[in-house]
Design an enzyme around this catalytic site. Structure first.
Site, short mmCIF file in Angstrom:
data_model
loop_
_atom_site.label_atom_id
_atom_site.label_comp_id
_atom_site.label_asym_id
_atom_site.label_seq_id
_atom_site.Cartn_x
_atom_site.Cartn_y
_atom_site.Cartn_z
CE LYS A 271 64.27 53.69 6.58
NZ LYS A 271 64.50 52.81 7.70
CE LYS B 215 62.87 50.51 16.37
NZ LYS B 215 64.10 50.42 15.62
N GLY C 293 62.53 45.17 15.29
CA GLY C 293 61.88 44.08 14.56
C GLY C 293 61.76 42.78 15.34
CG ASN C 294 64.55 41.86 18.53
OD1 ASN C 294 64.21 43.05 18.46
ND2 ASN C 294 65.29 41.40 19.52
P1 ADP Z 1 65.81 46.91 14.82
O1 ADP Z 1 64.81 46.10 14.09
O2 ADP Z 1 65.83 46.65 16.29
O3 ADP Z 1 65.77 48.36 14.47
P2 ADP Z 1 68.19 46.57 13.17
O4 ADP Z 1 68.44 45.27 12.54
O5 ADP Z 1 67.71 47.71 12.33
O6 ADP Z 1 67.23 46.30 14.40
O7 ADP Z 1 69.53 47.06 13.93
C1 ADP Z 1 70.18 46.27 14.89
C2 ADP Z 1 71.32 45.47 14.26
O8 ADP Z 1 72.39 46.34 13.90
C3 ADP Z 1 71.98 44.48 15.16
O9 ADP Z 1 71.25 43.28 15.27
C4 ADP Z 1 73.36 44.27 14.49
O10 ADP Z 1 73.33 43.15 13.64
C5 ADP Z 1 73.53 45.51 13.64
N1 ADP Z 1 74.72 46.33 13.88
C6 ADP Z 1 75.34 47.05 12.91
N2 ADP Z 1 76.40 47.72 13.39
C7 ADP Z 1 76.48 47.41 14.72
C8 ADP Z 1 77.37 47.80 15.76
N3 ADP Z 1 78.38 48.63 15.53
N4 ADP Z 1 77.15 47.31 17.00
C9 ADP Z 1 76.13 46.46 17.24
N5 ADP Z 1 75.25 46.06 16.28
C10 ADP Z 1 75.41 46.52 15.04
MG MG Z 2 65.96 49.04 12.36
#
Ligand code: ADP
Ligand code: MG
Length: 311
Positions: free
Chosen positions: A128, A211, A11-12
């Site tokens: 979801k 994804k 997402g970022n």
């Molecule tokens: P994306 O949009 O890249 O799929 P998500 O928000 O779905 O990102 O997943 C990434 C996030 O997961 C990180 O930003 C962090 O806040 C979270 N996260 C949860 N558990 C962990 C973990 N064990 N180690 C690192 N990040 C984690």
């Molecule tokens: Mg995600």
């Protein structure tokens, strides 16, 4: 050494609004171009949560206004629209970034459908949340029309759809042909448009494929060397967010499986990434997965940061 790499953008990498997306894509293009500049073959997959949410909301507002003129837009069509809209920004920002570095490459976005198993157990338990927030009364009405609903973390009621596993990337032959010709392909956006086979027809279904899993399928089908999952953290942690949190640099698939079992990774965010990494790394000797920050892709592939998962 030139590697074949599937990149999964989180997402970022794309921001939350139309304006944010173009700026974010410019930044993302730099990270992707860094890898292409080093001679790697790159295929780009990406998420689409905020984008498909926006499109779905816009279309449902139209339907609310005049249902006869604007009947409901299927989620699969919203997904296709989001792939086009995101791919448009990505292919253009990447084209400019590469030309600025003196690199000429064919870049295109491929509308990608991904077949799922109609018997996937996920259909029994939709997880979801999608679309706008509703009051409980609105949601109950929605439910009468045949939609599944769920209370979303105290913020209101939402429609909820299943997240089945990707089985088959329908356009894999085209993606492979383009990659082999040295073209850069953006594919499997939003995890792909979920479809089921009905004889000679593909039927789009209201579901969301993760994804990270779709990218894992894509990387295996393309016989990639690397699956790189670019997200909002530099490394994977155990005891994430707790005082004894510890960042991990390298994990064997066996170690990762053990940590998954111990519940270190949040479902819906880090868990699918680690699961996808494990599945890819254990699918064939030599395959590796890397989870790191978008801006650290180049450093990560050089082995200087990120979390590497290998057998
Ligand atoms: P994306 O949009 O890249 O799929 P998500 O928000 O779905 O990102 O997943 C990434 C996030 O997961 C990180 O930003 C962090 O806040 C979270 N996260 C949860 N558990 C962990 C973990 N064990 N180690 C690192 N990040 C984690
Ligand atoms: Mg995600």
């Amino acid at each position: 050494m030139s590697k074949r790499i599937v990149i999964a953008l989180g997402g970022n990498a794309l921001g939350n609004s139309l304006k944010e997306q173009f700026a974010a894509a410019q930044n993302t293009a730099k990270a992707i171009a860094d890898l292409i500049e080093e001679g790697h073959q790159v295929v780009v997959a990406h998420g689409n949560g905020p984008q498909v949410g926006m499109i779905n909301l816009a279309m449902s507002e139209l339907t609310a206004k005049d249902p006869d003129k604007y009947p409901p837009t299927p989620l699969s069509v919203c997904g296709a629209m989001s792939q086009g809209y995101i791919g448009y920004d990505l292919q253009n920002t990447l084209r400019t970034e590469l030309l600025d570095r003196g690199i000429r490459k064919e870049i295109s976005t491929l509308i990608t459908q991904v077949a799922v198993d109609p018997e996937d157990p996920a259909f029994k338990q939709p997880t979801k949340p999608i679309g706008r927030f509703m009051t409980h009364e609105e949601a109950l009405k929605f439910q009468e029309e045949g939609y599944a609903i769920m209370e979303d973390a105290g913020r209101g009621w939402r429609r909820v759809v299943a997240s089945p596993k990707p089985r088959e990337i329908i356009e894999i032959g085209s993606i492979g042909a383009m990659v082999s010709s040295g073209h850069i392909v953006i594919a499997c956006g939003g995890g792909g448009i979920p479809v089921i086979h009905q004889g000679n027809r593909l039927k789009g279904i209201p579901a969301v494929i993760d994804k990270d899993f779709a990218s894992c399928r894509l990387a295996q089908d393309l016989d990639a060397d690397y699956l790189i999952i670019l997200t909002a953290v530099e490394k994977v942690a155990i005891n994430f967010g707790k005082p004894d949190q510890q960042w991990l640099s390298q994990l064997t698939t066996a170690e990762a499986r053990k940590l998954i079992g111990e519940g270190h990774f949040a479902p819906g965010s880090m868990l699918p990434k680690v699961e996808a990494a494990v599945e890819f790394a254990s699918s064939k000797p030599g395959r590796r997965a890397l989870i790191t920050l978008l801006e650290k892709a180049k450093e990560g592939i050089a082995g200087r940061t990120g979390t590497v998962v290998c057998d």
